[in-house]
Scaffold this motif. Structure first.
Motif, PDB file in Angstrom:
ATOM      1  N   LEU A   9       0.870  -1.167   0.000  1.00 36.25           N
ATOM      2  CA  LEU A   9       0.000   0.000   0.000  1.00 36.25           C
ATOM      3  C   LEU A   9       0.915   1.227   0.000  1.00 36.25           C
ATOM      4  O   LEU A   9       1.617   1.484   0.982  1.00 36.25           O
ATOM      5  CB  LEU A   9      -0.915   0.017   1.222  1.00 36.25           C
ATOM      6  N   ALA A  10       0.931   1.944  -1.109  1.00 37.44           N
ATOM      7  CA  ALA A  10       1.804   3.101  -1.256  1.00 37.44           C
ATOM      8  C   ALA A  10       1.010   4.369  -0.945  1.00 37.44           C
ATOM      9  O   ALA A  10      -0.068   4.587  -1.504  1.00 37.44           O
ATOM     10  CB  ALA A  10       2.368   3.165  -2.672  1.00 37.44           C
ATOM     11  N   ILE A  11       1.542   5.192  -0.054  1.00 39.99           N
ATOM     12  CA  ILE A  11       0.924   6.476   0.285  1.00 39.99           C
ATOM     13  C   ILE A  11       1.830   7.579  -0.256  1.00 39.99           C
ATOM     14  O   ILE A  11       2.994   7.674   0.126  1.00 39.99           O
ATOM     15  CB  ILE A  11       0.746   6.622   1.807  1.00 39.99           C
ATOM     16  N   ASP A  12       1.280   8.378  -1.160  1.00 43.54           N
ATOM     17  CA  ASP A  12       2.034   9.444  -1.820  1.00 43.54           C
ATOM     18  C   ASP A  12       1.402  10.781  -1.451  1.00 43.54           C
ATOM     19  O   ASP A  12       0.368  11.167  -2.001  1.00 43.54           O
ATOM     20  CB  ASP A  12       2.013   9.220  -3.335  1.00 43.54           C
ATOM     21  N   LEU A  13       2.007  11.476  -0.490  1.00 41.51           N
ATOM     22  CA  LEU A  13       1.466  12.746  -0.015  1.00 41.51           C
ATOM     23  C   LEU A  13       2.056  13.900  -0.816  1.00 41.51           C
ATOM     24  O   LEU A  13       3.183  14.328  -0.587  1.00 41.51           O
ATOM     25  CB  LEU A  13       1.771  12.937   1.475  1.00 41.51           C
ATOM     26  N   LEU A  77       1.196  -6.686   2.143  1.00 44.52           N
ATOM     27  CA  LEU A  77       2.186  -7.046   3.160  1.00 44.52           C
ATOM     28  C   LEU A  77       2.858  -5.845   3.816  1.00 44.52           C
ATOM     29  O   LEU A  77       3.429  -5.982   4.898  1.00 44.52           O
ATOM     30  CB  LEU A  77       3.254  -7.946   2.532  1.00 44.52           C
ATOM     31  N   ALA A  78       2.811  -4.697   3.144  1.00 41.71           N
ATOM     32  CA  ALA A  78       3.557  -3.553   3.679  1.00 41.71           C
ATOM     33  C   ALA A  78       2.901  -2.241   3.287  1.00 41.71           C
ATOM     34  O   ALA A  78       2.126  -2.164   2.326  1.00 41.71           O
ATOM     35  CB  ALA A  78       5.001  -3.580   3.182  1.00 41.71           C
ATOM     36  N   ILE A  79       3.231  -1.207   4.047  1.00 46.36           N
ATOM     37  CA  ILE A  79       2.903   0.174   3.714  1.00 46.36           C
ATOM     38  C   ILE A  79       4.221   0.900   3.498  1.00 46.36           C
ATOM     39  O   ILE A  79       5.169   0.730   4.269  1.00 46.36           O
ATOM     40  CB  ILE A  79       2.138   0.880   4.851  1.00 46.36           C
ATOM     41  N   CYS A  80       4.281   1.711   2.446  1.00 53.54           N
ATOM     42  CA  CYS A  80       5.477   2.518   2.214  1.00 53.54           C
ATOM     43  C   CYS A  80       5.044   3.914   1.793  1.00 53.54           C
ATOM     44  O   CYS A  80       4.241   4.067   0.869  1.00 53.54           O
ATOM     45  CB  CYS A  80       6.364   1.894   1.147  1.00 53.54           C
ATOM     46  N   THR A 249      -0.694  -7.346  10.858  1.00 51.61           N
ATOM     47  CA  THR A 249       0.662  -7.833  10.579  1.00 51.61           C
ATOM     48  C   THR A 249       1.365  -7.019   9.487  1.00 51.61           C
ATOM     49  O   THR A 249       2.526  -7.279   9.165  1.00 51.61           O
ATOM     50  CB  THR A 249       0.632  -9.304  10.153  1.00 51.61           C
ATOM     51  N   THR A 250       0.647  -6.043   8.926  1.00 53.96           N
ATOM     52  CA  THR A 250       1.225  -5.225   7.851  1.00 53.96           C
ATOM     53  C   THR A 250       2.447  -4.465   8.365  1.00 53.96           C
ATOM     54  O   THR A 250       2.398  -3.804   9.407  1.00 53.96           O
ATOM     55  CB  THR A 250       0.189  -4.219   7.319  1.00 53.96           C
ATOM     56  N   ARG A 251       3.547  -4.569   7.640  1.00 56.76           N
ATOM     57  CA  ARG A 251       4.780  -3.910   8.056  1.00 56.76           C
ATOM     58  C   ARG A 251       4.911  -2.532   7.397  1.00 56.76           C
ATOM     59  O   ARG A 251       4.408  -2.325   6.284  1.00 56.76           O
ATOM     60  CB  ARG A 251       5.980  -4.785   7.701  1.00 56.76           C
ATOM     61  N   VAL A 252       5.587  -1.636   8.089  1.00 53.55           N
ATOM     62  CA  VAL A 252       5.793  -0.281   7.584  1.00 53.55           C
ATOM     63  C   VAL A 252       7.256  -0.131   7.180  1.00 53.55           C
ATOM     64  O   VAL A 252       8.161  -0.329   8.001  1.00 53.55           O
ATOM     65  CB  VAL A 252       5.412   0.775   8.636  1.00 53.55           C
ATOM     66  N   VAL A 253       7.468   0.201   5.907  1.00 55.01           N
ATOM     67  CA  VAL A 253       8.812   0.408   5.365  1.00 55.01           C
ATOM     68  C   VAL A 253       9.139   1.889   5.441  1.00 55.01           C
ATOM     69  O   VAL A 253       8.275   2.745   5.237  1.00 55.01           O
ATOM     70  CB  VAL A 253       8.889  -0.097   3.915  1.00 55.01           C
ATOM     71  N   ILE A 469      10.177   0.343  -3.457  1.00 48.94           N
ATOM     72  CA  ILE A 469      11.008   0.369  -2.248  1.00 48.94           C
ATOM     73  C   ILE A 469      10.499  -0.653  -1.243  1.00 48.94           C
ATOM     74  O   ILE A 469      11.281  -1.385  -0.618  1.00 48.94           O
ATOM     75  CB  ILE A 469      11.023   1.789  -1.631  1.00 48.94           C
ATOM     76  N   GLY A 470       9.173  -0.721  -1.099  1.00 46.39           N
ATOM     77  CA  GLY A 470       8.597  -1.734  -0.220  1.00 46.39           C
ATOM     78  C   GLY A 470       8.928  -3.139  -0.672  1.00 46.39           C
ATOM     79  O   GLY A 470       9.233  -4.016   0.148  1.00 46.39           O
ATOM     80  N   SER A 471       8.903  -3.345  -1.980  1.00 41.84           N
ATOM     81  CA  SER A 471       9.220  -4.665  -2.535  1.00 41.84           C
ATOM     82  C   SER A 471      10.675  -5.041  -2.279  1.00 41.84           C
ATOM     83  O   SER A 471      10.987  -6.180  -1.913  1.00 41.84           O
ATOM     84  CB  SER A 471       8.928  -4.671  -4.040  1.00 41.84           C
ATOM     85  N   VAL A 472      11.584  -4.072  -2.454  1.00 41.40           N
ATOM     86  CA  VAL A 472      13.004  -4.321  -2.172  1.00 41.40           C
ATOM     87  C   VAL A 472      13.180  -4.655  -0.694  1.00 41.40           C
ATOM     88  O   VAL A 472      13.920  -5.578  -0.327  1.00 41.40           O
ATOM     89  CB  VAL A 472      13.860  -3.103  -2.568  1.00 41.40           C
ATOM     90  N   ALA A 473      12.491  -3.900   0.165  1.00 38.17           N
ATOM     91  CA  ALA A 473      12.617  -4.124   1.612  1.00 38.17           C
ATOM     92  C   ALA A 473      12.181  -5.526   2.004  1.00 38.17           C
ATOM     93  O   ALA A 473      12.770  -6.142   2.902  1.00 38.17           O
ATOM     94  CB  ALA A 473      11.774  -3.089   2.365  1.00 38.17           C
ATOM     95  N   LEU A 474      11.174  -6.057   1.312  1.00 37.04           N
ATOM     96  CA  LEU A 474      10.660  -7.397   1.630  1.00 37.04           C
ATOM     97  C   LEU A 474      11.365  -8.495   0.837  1.00 37.04           C
ATOM     98  O   LEU A 474      11.047  -9.683   1.011  1.00 37.04           O
ATOM     99  CB  LEU A 474       9.153  -7.455   1.369  1.00 37.04           C
ATOM    100  N   GLY A 475      12.303  -8.112  -0.031  1.00 32.67           N
ATOM    101  CA  GLY A 475      13.096  -9.114  -0.747  1.00 32.67           C
ATOM    102  C   GLY A 475      12.482  -9.655  -2.014  1.00 32.67           C
ATOM    103  O   GLY A 475      12.939 -10.681  -2.533  1.00 32.67           O
ATOM    104  N   TYR A 476      11.496  -8.981  -2.580  1.00 32.44           N
ATOM    105  CA  TYR A 476      10.838  -9.479  -3.791  1.00 32.44           C
ATOM    106  C   TYR A 476      11.544  -9.040  -5.069  1.00 32.44           C
ATOM    107  O   TYR A 476      11.375  -9.647  -6.121  1.00 32.44           O
ATOM    108  CB  TYR A 476       9.382  -9.016  -3.836  1.00 32.44           C
ATOM    109  N   ILE A 477      12.281  -7.939  -5.016  1.00 32.92           N
ATOM    110  CA  ILE A 477      12.931  -7.409  -6.211  1.00 32.92           C
ATOM    111  C   ILE A 477      14.201  -6.690  -5.778  1.00 32.92           C
ATOM    112  O   ILE A 477      14.358  -6.319  -4.606  1.00 32.92           O
ATOM    113  CB  ILE A 477      11.975  -6.440  -6.962  1.00 32.92           C
TER     114      ILE A 477
END
Length: 525
Positions: A9-13, A77-80, A249-253, A469-477
């Motif tokens: 879940l990407a939040i772009d402010l 899986l994550a919020i970034c 369980t959602t992680r914050v990057v 960035i979230g994907s890199v943090a979780l090891g997907y790319i």
């Protein structure tokens, strides 16, 4: 697990409000929702926003998006977060903001920056010994226009001493959102940069520097500890997960500011690969393998969101916002002449109007310096205008002149970017809301005389970057896999028949600044 069945879940402010998007681990944006927020313009160059408005808008947008049931919530899986950069939120120990956020457009701290950067012998207005130390350690120096967070903090310290005293941490907007999500006070290595208090010489060991903090005149304990953009800072708070409709369980990057996420979302990851952003503001950037600064044109290599790389950073204050100015202040102002009806899609109408006017706009020139300028000149006094108007000038001319003026400013940036990197950018990836216009992309190609490659869904570049960035943090790319996965929907080749005309007009565009800067200074003291 498939990279296309797990999501961030990407939040772009942004300055005009937050966008919330669901992004796959490979950077595909499934959908997004946007919620507008207000910007408050105050006397003497003040520009603020209410952090409560940010959060309420994020919650509304997230709920609308998740209610579409596009993916199972358990697969997010994550919020970034990514956000407008160079802003300041003063918060207490409980995470409550103590005043409105001061935004990147705010120039009220200019006089306070001049105090800390002054000296007997000066270069570009900076005391030479202080200039040397700041450039050596950070790669830059506080803007004398007063638009950096260090200027915001000094402004608060001098004008609102009680707020300064009660502030536990000063946070960038992105880092404030992470505080809301996790309850933790952190900044990322790149979000903290414009405070100009970190030693950036070793890109692998960025840290606060005591001498810089002393020179800046602020307290270290009021600054957050540092993380990398790809660090996981914890699970989302349970009450926030319930409020947004996410799994606990959602992680914050950690995430990154908008300039850095846009660089990733543009696909221009390789060293010297350039991207052009046309949104509210604009910039022309590339990643670099080394640290370098061009003080005279306000650009430098600063820490990027990619660990181990620098990002050549610059920014023109106003780009697409110039069209909104034209819409709100000239065509549809709320005054006695306001029309009873408005065109539903004004920007579509702008494209049609501009296309009717020949290239060069009958020599009408519009510099987009409505809020001063940052790059390639740091000048908060400079202002905009329509130059060379005649009785034959129409609204369509004015619209086309705005399109071309923003592109002329990008060419002004390109001139010094290429000089700094000692390379010609043959292809430039374009992103941002302005990139949705075929006409504007072609105008940029013609004026810059460079091939412009429009990234697919260009308005989603920031959200895509945050998702990646979230994907890199979780090891997907991995970051170096991103360029080959970047898709382009159009390629714009420069038209050689317009080259001579635009070259002539660009020369006059530069002359407008040179010949009028003293007038601007006298008018805007």
């Amino acid at each position: 697990m498939s990279s296309e069945t797990k999501y961030v879940l990407a939040i772009d402010l942004g300055t005009s409000g937050p966008k919330v998007a669901i992004v796959s681990m490979l950077g595909n944006v499934l959908d997004h929702e946007f919620e507008k927020t207000d910007t408050i313009f105050l006397p003497n160059g003040g520009v603020e926003e209410n952090p409560d408005d940010w959060w309420q808008a994020i919650v509304k947008a997230a709920k609308r998006l998740l209610s579409k049931n596009l993916v199972p919530v358990c697969d997010i899986l994550a919020i970034c977060c990514t956000s407008q950069w160079s802003g300041t939120v003063a918060v207490d120990k409980n995470g409550n903001h103590l005043m409105n956020a001061i935004t990147w457009m705010d120039a009220r701290g200019a006089s306070h920056v001049k105090e800390i950067t002054d000296g007997v012998i000066k270069i570009e207005g900076y005391g030479i010994s202080k200039l040397y130390k700041w450039l050596k350690l950070t790669g830059g120096i506080p803007l004398r226009s007063g638009k950096d967070p260090i200027a915001h903090i000094l402004f608060i310290k001098k004008i609102f001493p009680d707020i300064y005293k009660n502030t536990y941490k000063f946070l960038e907007p992105k880092d404030y959102l992470n505080l809301k999500l996790t309850g933790k006070f952190f900044a990322s290595n790149e979000s903290i940069t414009l405070h100009w208090v970190t030693d950036n010489r070793d890109i692998h060991n960025i840290h606060y520097h005591d001498d810089l903090i002393k020179m800046a005149g602020i307290s270290r304990e009021k600054l957050p500890d540092l993380k990398r953009s790809t660090d996981i800072i914890g699970p989302v708070k349970k009450e926030i997960a319930r409020e947004l409709g996410l799994s606990e369980t959602t992680r914050v990057v950690m995430g990154t500011p908008d300039i850095h996420s846009a660089a990733i979302g543009s696909g221009a990851i390789d060293d010297f690969a350039g991207h052009l952003y046309v949104g509210t503001s604009g910039w022309l950037l590339c990643h670099l393998p080394y640290k370098k600064t061009d003080l005279f044109h306000n650009m430098g290599a600063l820490p990027s969101a990619i660990p181990g790389k620098y990002l050549l950073v610059n920014e023109q204050d106003i780009a697409g916002e110039a069209l909104n100015f034209l819409r709100d202040n000239i065509i549809y102002p709320e005054d006695e002449l306001a029309p009873s009806k408005r065109v539903k899609d004004v920007h579509k109408a702008f494209n049609i109007m501009a296309a009717k006017i020949p290239p060069g706009c009958d020599n009408l020139i519009f510099p987009p310096w409505l809020n001063g300028e940052r790059s390639p000149v740091d000048d908060s006094d400079t202002r905009s205008g329509f130059y060379n108007m005649s009785l034959n000038t129409t609204r369509s001319h004015m619209v086309r002149a705005v399109f071309e003026g923003v592109a002329f400013n990008a060419k002004w940036l390109l001139k010094y970017v290429e000089k700094m990197i000692k390379k010609k950018m043959k292809n430039i990836n374009i992103i941002g809301g302005g990139a949705q216009s075929d006409l504007w992309c072609q105008i940029h190609a013609d004026i810059l005389n460079r091939t412009i490659r429009r990234v697919k869904d260009p308005i989603q570049a920031n959200a895509r970057g945050a998702g990646l960035i979230g994907s890199v943090a979780l090891g997907y790319i991995k970051f170096d896999e991103i360029p080959e996965r970047t898709e382009y929907d159009s390629i714009f080749i420069p038209s050689q028949k317009n080259r001579k005309l635009y070259k002539k007009l660009f020369k006059q565009y530069q002359s407008i600044y040179k010949q009028n800067k003293k007038i601007y200074k006298r008018l805007n003291k």
